[in-house]
Design a protein around this motif. Structure first.
Motif, PDB file in Angstrom:
ATOM      1  N   GLY A  17      24.467  86.380 117.546  1.00 31.77           N
ATOM      2  CA  GLY A  17      25.120  85.432 118.279  1.00 31.77           C
ATOM      3  C   GLY A  17      24.546  84.055 118.694  1.00 31.77           C
ATOM      4  N   GLY A  18      23.379  83.919 118.418  1.00 32.26           N
ATOM      5  CA  GLY A  18      22.511  82.598 118.839  1.00 32.26           C
ATOM      6  C   GLY A  18      21.862  82.229 117.571  1.00 32.26           C
ATOM      7  N   VAL A  19      22.100  82.795 116.326  1.00 31.46           N
ATOM      8  CA  VAL A  19      21.622  82.291 115.154  1.00 31.46           C
ATOM      9  C   VAL A  19      21.994  80.821 114.733  1.00 31.46           C
ATOM     10  CG1 VAL A  19      20.872  82.771 112.661  1.00 31.46           C
ATOM     11  CG2 VAL A  19      21.206  84.764 114.356  1.00 31.46           C
ATOM     12  N   PRO A  20      20.950  80.207 114.575  1.00 31.04           N
ATOM     13  CA  PRO A  20      21.378  78.718 114.130  1.00 31.04           C
ATOM     14  C   PRO A  20      21.302  78.632 112.577  1.00 31.04           C
ATOM     15  CG  PRO A  20      19.100  78.680 114.901  1.00 31.04           C
ATOM     16  CD  PRO A  20      19.755  80.111 114.935  1.00 31.04           C
ATOM     17  N   PRO A  21      22.025  77.578 112.086  1.00 30.16           N
ATOM     18  CA  PRO A  21      22.233  77.519 110.452  1.00 30.16           C
ATOM     19  C   PRO A  21      20.844  77.305 109.774  1.00 30.16           C
ATOM     20  CG  PRO A  21      22.915  75.595 111.455  1.00 30.16           C
ATOM     21  CD  PRO A  21      22.834  76.502 112.738  1.00 30.16           C
ATOM     22  N   PHE A  22      19.796  76.638 110.652  1.00 26.32           N
ATOM     23  CA  PHE A  22      18.411  76.521 110.027  1.00 26.32           C
ATOM     24  C   PHE A  22      17.509  76.650 111.034  1.00 26.32           C
ATOM     25  CE2 PHE A  22      20.868  72.686 110.613  1.00 26.32           C
ATOM     26  CZ  PHE A  22      20.050  72.049 111.692  1.00 26.32           C
ATOM     27  N   GLY A  23      16.091  76.593 110.790  1.00 25.16           N
ATOM     28  CA  GLY A  23      15.048  76.638 111.763  1.00 25.16           C
ATOM     29  C   GLY A  23      14.861  77.953 111.747  1.00 25.16           C
ATOM     30  N   HIS A  24      14.780  78.776 110.843  1.00 26.89           N
ATOM     31  CA  HIS A  24      14.651  80.330 110.940  1.00 26.89           C
ATOM     32  C   HIS A  24      12.994  80.663 110.541  1.00 26.89           C
ATOM     33  CE1 HIS A  24      18.943  80.414 108.958  1.00 26.89           C
ATOM     34  NE2 HIS A  24      18.893  80.385 110.393  1.00 26.89           N
ATOM     35  N   GLU A  25      12.505  81.719 111.276  1.00 27.78           N
ATOM     36  CA  GLU A  25      11.584  82.230 111.075  1.00 27.78           C
ATOM     37  C   GLU A  25      10.927  82.656 109.910  1.00 27.78           C
ATOM     38  OE1 GLU A  25       8.623  83.062 113.325  1.00 27.78           O
ATOM     39  OE2 GLU A  25      10.199  82.397 114.607  1.00 27.78           O
ATOM     40  N   SER A  26      11.694  83.016 108.862  1.00 27.79           N
ATOM     41  CA  SER A  26      11.202  83.027 107.407  1.00 27.79           C
ATOM     42  C   SER A  26      12.140  82.335 106.361  1.00 27.79           C
ATOM     43  CB  SER A  26      11.319  84.539 107.114  1.00 27.79           C
ATOM     44  OG  SER A  26      12.417  85.066 107.308  1.00 27.79           O
ATOM     45  N   ASP A  27      12.000  82.259 105.397  1.00 27.32           N
ATOM     46  CA  ASP A  27      12.653  81.563 104.277  1.00 27.32           C
ATOM     47  C   ASP A  27      13.736  82.459 103.922  1.00 27.32           C
ATOM     48  OD1 ASP A  27      11.230  79.040 104.383  1.00 27.32           O
ATOM     49  OD2 ASP A  27      10.130  79.739 102.384  1.00 27.32           O
ATOM     50  N   VAL A  28      15.003  82.447 104.069  1.00 32.06           N
ATOM     51  CA  VAL A  28      16.130  83.111 104.079  1.00 32.06           C
ATOM     52  C   VAL A  28      16.871  82.128 103.038  1.00 32.06           C
ATOM     53  CG1 VAL A  28      17.128  84.956 105.313  1.00 32.06           C
ATOM     54  CG2 VAL A  28      16.266  83.199 106.515  1.00 32.06           C
ATOM     55  N   ALA A  29      17.732  82.934 101.895  1.00 25.27           N
ATOM     56  CA  ALA A  29      18.312  82.430 101.105  1.00 25.27           C
ATOM     57  C   ALA A  29      19.588  82.118 101.889  1.00 25.27           C
ATOM     58  CB  ALA A  29      18.840  83.268  99.959  1.00 25.27           C
ATOM     59  N   THR A  30      20.356  81.003 101.910  1.00 22.69           N
ATOM     60  CA  THR A  30      21.398  80.501 102.733  1.00 22.69           C
ATOM     61  C   THR A  30      22.490  80.076 101.695  1.00 22.69           C
ATOM     62  OG1 THR A  30      19.781  79.722 104.265  1.00 22.69           O
ATOM     63  CG2 THR A  30      21.966  79.008 104.486  1.00 22.69           C
ATOM     64  N   TYR A  31      23.688  80.435 101.959  1.00 27.07           N
ATOM     65  CA  TYR A  31      24.920  80.168 101.254  1.00 27.07           C
ATOM     66  C   TYR A  31      25.861  79.388 102.240  1.00 27.07           C
ATOM     67  CZ  TYR A  31      22.786  83.127  98.323  1.00 27.07           C
ATOM     68  OH  TYR A  31      21.609  83.727  97.178  1.00 27.07           O
ATOM     69  N   LEU A  32      26.772  78.653 101.784  1.00 26.17           N
ATOM     70  CA  LEU A  32      27.661  77.875 102.464  1.00 26.17           C
ATOM     71  C   LEU A  32      29.100  77.763 101.859  1.00 26.17           C
ATOM     72  CD1 LEU A  32      27.938  75.469 104.561  1.00 26.17           C
ATOM     73  CD2 LEU A  32      27.681  73.727 102.394  1.00 26.17           C
ATOM     74  N   ILE A  87      30.595  69.058 112.976  1.00 28.93           N
ATOM     75  CA  ILE A  87      30.693  70.414 113.004  1.00 28.93           C
ATOM     76  C   ILE A  87      29.734  70.941 114.217  1.00 28.93           C
ATOM     77  CG2 ILE A  87      31.712  71.229 110.778  1.00 28.93           C
ATOM     78  CD1 ILE A  87      28.788  71.550 109.587  1.00 28.93           C
ATOM     79  N   TRP A  88      30.021  72.209 114.608  1.00 30.76           N
ATOM     80  CA  TRP A  88      28.927  72.735 115.837  1.00 30.76           C
ATOM     81  C   TRP A  88      28.601  74.171 115.295  1.00 30.76           C
ATOM     82  CZ3 TRP A  88      28.737  70.103 120.351  1.00 30.76           C
ATOM     83  CH2 TRP A  88      29.642  69.095 120.570  1.00 30.76           C
ATOM     84  N   ALA A  89      27.407  74.301 115.927  1.00 29.90           N
ATOM     85  CA  ALA A  89      26.506  75.492 115.345  1.00 29.90           C
ATOM     86  C   ALA A  89      25.719  76.133 116.631  1.00 29.90           C
ATOM     87  CB  ALA A  89      25.503  75.062 114.230  1.00 29.90           C
ATOM     88  N   ALA A  90      25.459  77.280 116.499  1.00 26.39           N
ATOM     89  CA  ALA A  90      24.600  78.187 117.390  1.00 26.39           C
ATOM     90  C   ALA A  90      23.179  77.156 117.717  1.00 26.39           C
ATOM     91  CB  ALA A  90      24.377  79.497 117.440  1.00 26.39           C
ATOM     92  N   ALA A  91      22.741  77.131 118.732  1.00 26.83           N
ATOM     93  CA  ALA A  91      21.320  76.686 118.906  1.00 26.83           C
ATOM     94  C   ALA A  91      20.403  77.575 119.579  1.00 26.83           C
ATOM     95  CB  ALA A  91      21.465  75.498 119.812  1.00 26.83           C
ATOM     96  N   GLY A  92      20.298  78.906 119.000  1.00 24.39           N
ATOM     97  CA  GLY A  92      19.318  79.979 119.397  1.00 24.39           C
ATOM     98  C   GLY A  92      19.683  80.825 120.740  1.00 24.39           C
ATOM     99  N   THR A  93      20.886  80.520 121.231  1.00 31.23           N
ATOM    100  CA  THR A  93      21.552  81.536 121.917  1.00 31.23           C
ATOM    101  C   THR A  93      23.006  81.618 121.998  1.00 31.23           C
ATOM    102  OG1 THR A  93      22.026  80.138 123.766  1.00 31.23           O
ATOM    103  CG2 THR A  93      19.587  80.747 123.848  1.00 31.23           C
ATOM    104  N   PRO A  94      23.657  82.752 122.459  1.00 33.51           N
ATOM    105  CA  PRO A  94      25.047  82.608 122.507  1.00 33.51           C
ATOM    106  C   PRO A  94      25.600  81.666 123.387  1.00 33.51           C
ATOM    107  CG  PRO A  94      24.122  84.857 122.615  1.00 33.51           C
ATOM    108  CD  PRO A  94      22.983  83.861 122.823  1.00 33.51           C
TER     109      PRO A  94
END
Length: 156
Positions: free
Chosen positions: A100-115, A125-132
């Motif tokens: 519910g609060g996962v942003p599109p980047f700034g993750h704890e680990s390198d995660v493969a990301t798809y768009l 565009i608007w995205a989550a910033a760490g909280t719901p």
């Protein structure tokens, strides 16, 4: 500002030189429709960061708020046996953020990301910033340059 939103702002400033202008909404932005209503945009301008597990590997799919990930199509596209929704523990461990609060980047680990490239058709565009309850705006080009996602067409 909520501690998780402040942590996100600090992390992306340090890692990417991106100054997130975070807005918090006490009534929450738990769904794409809630977020769109709160910021006054269309649901298609909301970035959903969907955390999935593809054959045991955590991945993130950034999709427009009005689209749904087709996990069977994504599995086929990625050449894996299955794709499923990540559980709360997997989401938190891989990204550092709660569902519910996962942003599109700034993750704890390198995660493969798809768009979902339909996001690129928007000016803002608007995205989550760490909280719901917290969101930030950015351009699709900035999202692409920071998140460095691979395109996918696996949507319903």
């Amino acid at each position: 500002m909520h501690a998780s939103a402040a942590r996100f702002a600090e992390r992306v400033s340090e890692e990417y030189g991106f100054e997130a202008d975070i807005e918090e909404f006490p009534d929450g932005t738990k769904t794409a429709a809630d977020a769109a209503e709160a910021v006054g945009c269309s649901v298609s301008q909301i970035v959903k960061s969907i955390v999935l597990v593809a054959d045991g590997e955590v991945i993130v799919v950034l999709t427009a708020g009005d689209n749904r990930v087709d996990t069977d199509a994504l599995a086929s596209e990625l050449g894996v046996g299955s794709v499923r929704t990540g559980n709360p523990e997997e989401v938190k461990a891989a990204t550092g953020w709660s569902i519910g609060g996962v942003p599109p980047f700034g993750h704890e680990s390198d995660v493969a990301t798809y768009l979902d490239e339909s996001l690129l058709d928007r000016d803002r565009i608007w995205a989550a910033a760490g909280t719901p309850d917290a969101v930030f705006a950015l351009s699709p080009d900035r999202l692409r340059s920071i998140a460095d996602p691979e395109p996918t067409t696996a949507f319903e």
